[in-house]
Design a protein around this motif. Structure first.
Motif, PDB file in Angstrom:
ATOM      1  N   ASP A 216       0.832  -1.206   0.000  1.00 12.11           N
ATOM      2  CA  ASP A 216       0.000   0.000   0.000  1.00 12.11           C
ATOM      3  C   ASP A 216       0.869   1.261   0.000  1.00 12.11           C
ATOM      4  OD1 ASP A 216      -2.242  -1.567  -0.007  1.00 12.11           O
ATOM      5  OD2 ASP A 216      -2.741  -1.252   2.111  1.00 12.11           O
ATOM      6  N   GLY A 220       1.048   4.000  -2.964  1.00 12.93           N
ATOM      7  CA  GLY A 220       0.815   5.416  -2.705  1.00 12.93           C
ATOM      8  C   GLY A 220       2.000   6.269  -3.092  1.00 12.93           C
ATOM      9  N   GLY A 259      -5.811   5.090   0.592  1.00 15.94           N
ATOM     10  CA  GLY A 259      -4.730   4.264   0.072  1.00 15.94           C
ATOM     11  C   GLY A 259      -4.516   2.972   0.829  1.00 15.94           C
ATOM     12  N   THR A 421      -9.146   7.790  -2.044  1.00 15.86           N
ATOM     13  CA  THR A 421      -7.966   7.650  -2.887  1.00 15.86           C
ATOM     14  C   THR A 421      -6.786   8.328  -2.208  1.00 15.86           C
ATOM     15  OG1 THR A 421      -7.101   7.900  -5.135  1.00 15.86           O
ATOM     16  CG2 THR A 421      -8.320   9.775  -4.225  1.00 15.86           C
ATOM     17  N   THR A 422      -5.617   8.229  -2.793  1.00 18.16           N
ATOM     18  CA  THR A 422      -4.438   8.847  -2.199  1.00 18.16           C
ATOM     19  C   THR A 422      -4.533  10.370  -2.287  1.00 18.16           C
ATOM     20  OG1 THR A 422      -3.269   8.603  -4.304  1.00 18.16           O
ATOM     21  CG2 THR A 422      -2.934   6.883  -2.646  1.00 18.16           C
ATOM     22  N   ASN A 564       4.700  10.268  -2.595  1.00 13.91           N
ATOM     23  CA  ASN A 564       3.425  10.657  -1.990  1.00 13.91           C
ATOM     24  C   ASN A 564       3.221   9.847  -0.721  1.00 13.91           C
ATOM     25  OD1 ASN A 564       0.620  11.862  -2.031  1.00 13.91           O
ATOM     26  ND2 ASN A 564       0.091   9.695  -2.178  1.00 13.91           N
ATOM     27  N   LEU A 566       1.033   8.252   2.387  1.00 12.95           N
ATOM     28  CA  LEU A 566      -0.310   7.847   2.784  1.00 12.95           C
ATOM     29  C   LEU A 566      -0.666   8.444   4.137  1.00 12.95           C
ATOM     30  CD1 LEU A 566      -0.553   4.039   1.881  1.00 12.95           C
ATOM     31  CD2 LEU A 566      -1.137   6.019   0.484  1.00 12.95           C
TER      32      LEU A 566
END
Length: 591
Positions: A216, A220, A259, A421-422, A564, A566
């Motif tokens: 995960d 992300g 995410g 969503t992310t 990015n 999470l």
């Protein structure tokens, strides 16, 4: 007699009494000294520590602590003595020899006119104006003022965890914080702590694994994460929860952040913001262990000796001036640069002019200190915009709000993105909307579930109405559009399938009046890049070689989150790698 007189004055101030002395005696210090002399607040002879310890103890002895001064039932108005900042120094706001200002207004815009001798304006001095190289060199020339094993720079979650861990491992530690109180960006963390394999997850029957946790995070982070760092975070995340709980934290609730494939975001049982709760727990734990935490103490240079090993730190104290601490190891826990617009705009030009949810301390000066001693940097150009910053403010509206059931709609009242969503994708979707802002819509069920959400209402951020149609009218949305959106969402939830955006976690319907909406837009939230570290939190140079005695943790580092982050992984990062940094520093010193 002295204490009685001061207490009478304090009580009058606490209820907002107006004194004729305001004009004649323009400072708090003059008011006290005219009554009782300087020793009402200071020692004799006068010697003020950078943390203003004696002065703050004097405040409390006469006026009472923050809990004593907080007004019962303050929920629907601004009470500076009952804030999420927790137990902070009285002198954070009540500056004796200068015009006091509300530290709350670093982020907020409260209007308040009954603070004695105060300027209620919203402008404050910048937290960082640069290093004075001449004074730094003078401090080095004088030689060390004191000697310790480990200096930890930055008293947020990463710094506190490092300092406590190093202390528990037998090291002599000093924790430095440039601000007038500890907490850093961690103090503003709202959502929770992502962990896998905890007893709470097992109790609730939630199936998860370290592999899923890593997958995960990599998804992300667009696959740019340092896999070894992410795996360590996943493997040690449950131990981090147990550690916090052993220190007194309540991590007894679970929800899902964007995410994540399962509910793995741990937070306080009452739904309170996780950051303030953890920081207060860590403050208490550090105090219990007599770990010296020096606020108003900015680290301005880290030193290496002729063999390349870390040898000390030059500190600029508010009252003590510039001095050198000899140290065998240093932990950089200085946070990111999300409040330094010049810096984040340089690395991410498209974010220039964007608001920030960050603490005023997140100015990136710690990264400059690390670079000066040869630290390598990773992913420094990657800056995250959070999709839900309160419109017209710097207040983060946590992913928790969406995670527990709110929906995200455009100015017309139509959903346009999967709420879970992310962060990067949700922000991009909002920025593609013509007005570049959105509304989070929810009902009374969510307010009952979370004290954090009730806090947004207390701050005046939420529009309230008895029907969906009335909510649309008050916010400028189209009633027929919002009504259909809510009806469709409720039907998707009942059928167990989001036919529009594939949201797989819809915990509550939007059916119970009153209904609420809060306007949000994207704003700078987290800087993923920073100091290069290995899995032992040792700092590496540009060639991947370890710098002896230098360690780092938290948002000051890069590699953990890739491109990015999470939601829920920041606190996990600060706890896991803060502990590793402290343990590694203590082991290095003992070796």
């Amino acid at each position: 007699m002295k204490n009685n007189l001061l207490r009478i004055t304090a009580l009058a101030f606490a209820v907002g009494a107006t004194f004729s002395i305001h004009a004649a005696q323009p400072t708090l210090a003059k008011h006290h000294s005219d009554m009782l002399g300087c020793d009402a607040c200071h020692t004799k002879p006068i010697k003020v520590s950078d943390s203003e310890t004696h002065e703050n103890a004097s405040c409390v002895s006469c006026h009472g602590g923050l809990e004593d001064l907080a007004e019962p039932g303050h929920a629907n108005h601004f009470d500076p003595h009952a804030s999420h900042l927790g137990t902070i120094n009285c002198t954070s706001c009540h500056t004796g020899h200068a015009e006091p200002q509300y530290v709350c207004n670093d982020c907020h815009s409260f209007e308040h006119d009954d603070m004695p001798f105060a300027n209620t304006g919203k402008e404050r001095k910048p937290a960082f104006t640069g290093f004075d190289q001449d004074k730094i060199e003078q401090a080095i020339a004088k030689g060390p003022k004191e000697s310790v094993d480990v200096v930890v720079i930055g008293a947020g979650s990463a710094g506190f965890n490092a300092a406590i861990s190093a202390h528990e491992a037998g090291a002599n530690v000093i924790l430095l914080e440039k601000h007038m109180f500890s907490g850093g960006n961690s103090m503003l963390a709202a959502g929770g702590y992502n962990a896998t394999g905890t007893p709470l997850m097992e109790k609730k029957g939630i199936k998860d694994s370290v592999d899923w946790f890593v997958e995960d995070a990599l998804k992300g982070g667009r696959g740019a994460n340092d896999v070894d760092l992410v795996r360590v975070m996943g493997e040690q995340s449950a131990d981090g929860i147990a550690w916090l709980e052993s220190l007194g934290a309540d991590m007894g609730d679970l929800k899902r952040s964007g995410g994540a494939r399962v509910d793995r975001t741990h937070r306080p049982s009452d739904g309170a913001s996780v950051g303030p709760h953890i920081v207060e727990t860590l403050r208490n734990a550090a105090n219990k262990r007599n770990i010296e935490t020096r606020v108003n103490s900015r680290a301005e240079k880290v030193l290496r000796d002729e063999n390349g090993k870390i040898s000390g730190v030059v500190v600029h104290g508010k009252h003590s001036g510039y001095y050198l601490i000899e140290a065998k190891a240093v932990v950089m826990a200085t946070g990111g640069f999300g409040y330094n617009e010049k810096m984040f705009a340089e690395y991410r030009p498209q974010f220039a002019g964007m608001s920030s949810s960050n603490n005023v301390t997140a100015t990136g000066d710690g990264l400059k200190l690390a670079e000066e001693v040869g630290a390598g940097m990773v992913d420094i150009e990657w800056v995250q915009a959070h999709p839900t910053i309160g419109k017209g403010s710097r207040i983060l509206v946590s992913e928790t709000v969406r995670g527990v059931g709110a929906i995200m709609v455009n100015v017309n009242g139509k959903r346009y993105v999967n709420e879970l969503t992310t962060r990067d994708k949700a922000s991009q979707a909002t920025l593609k909307e013509p007005e570049q802002y959105s509304w989070l819509v929810m009902d009374e069920q969510l307010l009952k579930k979370s004290s954090m959400i009730r806090g947004y209402k207390d701050l005046g951020m939420m529009v309230e109405a008895n029907t969906i149609e009335e909510l649309a009218k008050q916010t400028g949305m189209k009633p027929e559009v919002l009504s259909k959106t809510v009806a469709d969402y409720n039907r998707y939830r009942e059928n167990g399938k989001d036919e529009e955006f594939g949201r797989d976690n819809m915990p509550v319907s939007i059916t119970q009046a009153p209904y609420y909406a809060v306007a949000v837009n994207p704003g700078v939230h987290h800087t993923m890049g920073g100091i290069s570290i290995n899995t032992s939190a040792q700092v590496k140079d540009d060639n991947g070689k370890v710098i002896p005695g230098l360690f780092a943790a938290g948002e000051a580092t890069g590699g953990v989150h890739g491109h990015n982050r999470l939601g829920g992984n920041a606190i996990a990062d600060t706890v896991v790698f803060g502990r590793i940094a402290g343990d590694s520093a203590a082991a290095y010193v003992a070796d």
